[in-house]
Design a protein around this motif. Sequence first.
Motif, mmCIF file in Angstrom:
data_model
loop_
_atom_site.group_PDB
_atom_site.id
_atom_site.type_symbol
_atom_site.label_atom_id
_atom_site.label_comp_id
_atom_site.label_asym_id
_atom_site.label_seq_id
_atom_site.Cartn_x
_atom_site.Cartn_y
_atom_site.Cartn_z
ATOM 1 N N UNK A 464 0.836 -1.194 0.000
ATOM 2 C CA UNK A 464 0.000 0.000 0.000
ATOM 3 C C UNK A 464 0.885 1.265 0.000
ATOM 4 N N UNK A 465 0.459 2.261 -0.786
ATOM 5 C CA UNK A 465 1.225 3.513 -0.888
ATOM 6 C C UNK A 465 0.429 4.587 -0.140
ATOM 7 N N UNK A 470 -3.557 9.721 1.684
ATOM 8 C CA UNK A 470 -4.424 8.803 0.942
ATOM 9 C C UNK A 470 -3.771 7.436 0.862
ATOM 10 N N UNK A 471 -4.583 6.384 1.005
ATOM 11 C CA UNK A 471 -4.063 5.024 0.831
ATOM 12 C C UNK A 471 -4.322 4.600 -0.604
ATOM 13 N N UNK A 472 -3.258 4.215 -1.294
ATOM 14 C CA UNK A 472 -3.383 3.880 -2.716
ATOM 15 C C UNK A 472 -2.900 2.452 -2.946
ATOM 16 N N UNK A 495 7.396 5.611 -3.694
ATOM 17 C CA UNK A 495 8.768 6.077 -3.416
ATOM 18 C C UNK A 495 8.679 7.314 -2.512
ATOM 19 N N UNK A 496 9.694 7.538 -1.676
ATOM 20 C CA UNK A 496 9.621 8.652 -0.714
ATOM 21 C C UNK A 496 9.495 10.005 -1.401
ATOM 22 N N UNK A 497 8.744 10.897 -0.753
ATOM 23 C CA UNK A 497 8.548 12.232 -1.302
ATOM 24 C C UNK A 497 8.504 13.214 -0.127
#
Length: 568
Positions: A464-465, A470-472, A495-497
């Motif tokens: 999960x991202x 938001x969970x994507x 990826x980290x942001x």
Amino acid sequence: MATTERLDRYRLHEHDWESFEALREWFEWEVPDRFNMAAYVCDRWAEETPEATALFVEDHTTAGDARGDGSGATGSYTFAEFEAEASRLANHLAASGVGHGDRVGVNLPQKPETAIAHVAAWKLGAVSVPLSTLFGPDGVGYRLADADATACVVDESNADALRRARDEYNIGLGTVLVVDGAPQDDERAYADAVAEQDADREAVETDAEDDALLIYTSGTTGDPKGVRHVHRMLLGHLPGVQTNANFEFGEGSRFWTPAEWAWIASLFDLVFPALYYGRPVLAYHGGEFDPEAAFDLLDRYDITMAFIPPTALRFMMQVDSAGYDVDTVEAIGSGGESLGESVSEWAEATFGGALVHEGYGQTEANVTVVENGELAEKRAGSMGLPAPGHEVTIVDPETAEALPPGEVGEIAVRYEGDPVCFVEYWNQPAKTDAKLRNGWLLTEDLARMDEDGYVYFESRKDDVIISSGYRIGPEEIEESLASHEAVADAAVIGVPHDERGEVPKAFVRLADGRAPSEGLRSALMDHVKDRLATYEYPREVEFVDELPRTSTGKVRRQRLREREGIAD
Ligand SMILES: Nc1ncnc2c1ncn2[C@@H]1O[C@H](COP(=O)(O)OP(=O)(O)OP(=O)(O)O)[C@@H](O)[C@H]1O
């Protein structure tokens, strides 16, 4: 012979079903105390319909050609021949000291010897360990050492990997039989070993709770885990498989899957259920998956039911199928990863009239959610409904308490009294404890369920991202990318942001004839932005030649995270 009762509750194809609900209400488990899979998939038919075909065989590899006329070997086994061969192998294994509860590795591609080796092990009350021929020495070595196997049947294509594994891992194999190849050192040629044995060995009586299969998870998320299954697990598969296959197990039905016979979904969603009903299965060995060959086989063998994983269907979408007559196909089951609307729609249009059904399951509890487009409407984005006999719900991943409809949580299967559920992880009590909580088998998959019980897969818990809160689920973005004509395959990770925590990054394999460009990169981003929520579009797109996949075709997002240097 070990007793074989008729077990009427599993003969679902003999009924006219009006609705999914009626079927679910009618169905109940019927598990005899004594149950041996070998007696049901092999021995009983050798008595009742000895001349019926159990296996069609086609082999296009070097070994196959060596046996044939240069165009590949073809042949078939009746149930009488299938049983005789399994008896011979069982007699050889027994003479070599293999007995009740011992583990026997089965490291073979789609060949008759694969089904024969499983049945031979079960006839003795031994435990078969399916192994993919795509495994190198580490894959084979890790599993055989972990399983503490005493024997292994291997194909010439993987014999070298096994030899290296035996050198490098502490595997106490007493017996190694090589199918279609030259044996070395203490190995024996399979053909010689079975030729000298009697074709007569009944399946021993086993308890339905006796071990039958030690099967490893795909290793999508980490080291593969050995999953302990007992004989009743075959019965546990039948209602879900039957429903998914639209009950196409009557006379004249024929079965095939391109998936390797080492995976729970190919062995227990197709091969052994078909044989349980006395119906033939095609064993096709042709090397790498070839989408044109797939159409050709469906056509030439008049296959009525096929299990085709989404990855294989996506490859088949890329070829022109106009010249093939695939009208015999009545049902296609798919699963193992999200099927996606575009693939499903394409398949229904291509196999005119066939029902295409997604199923959901995992090595520990397979085919627990199924579709059947005739008994219950399909709903966009859903994998279907809990299969007959299974209690499936969505629970809070922290507390393992059931959640109300509509809320995203973890898919859970009530494991007590459900014959499809595993017993435990082999030698991993802590992992078993984490998997079984509050009476639920926790699948480590996130989903939601609507008011009517339809299950909508979101993502694996680990994939999960979380972006700006938001969970994507990556699958939805992958599906959206795959629906773009320039895309052959796609995988997405977070990826980290700095501001958003994480953002989706896509890895894209382009369709033949399409070249990477900045224009295409932004076109793909726009394509997803147009279709999904704006926070879901991939902020980064990388073009790749190939995506890392498991031997069962699942994308290994963990590998992509490792490449990005962000693996846990
Ligand atoms: N219809 C489906 N849609 C989406 N995902 C699916 C579907 N069917 C199965 N899956 C995925 O496949 C998983 C089961 O795969 P399997 O048991 O082969 O091992 P794995 O989970 O890939 O391996 P490991 O546990 O070693 O990481 C499910 O838990 C789920 O994540």
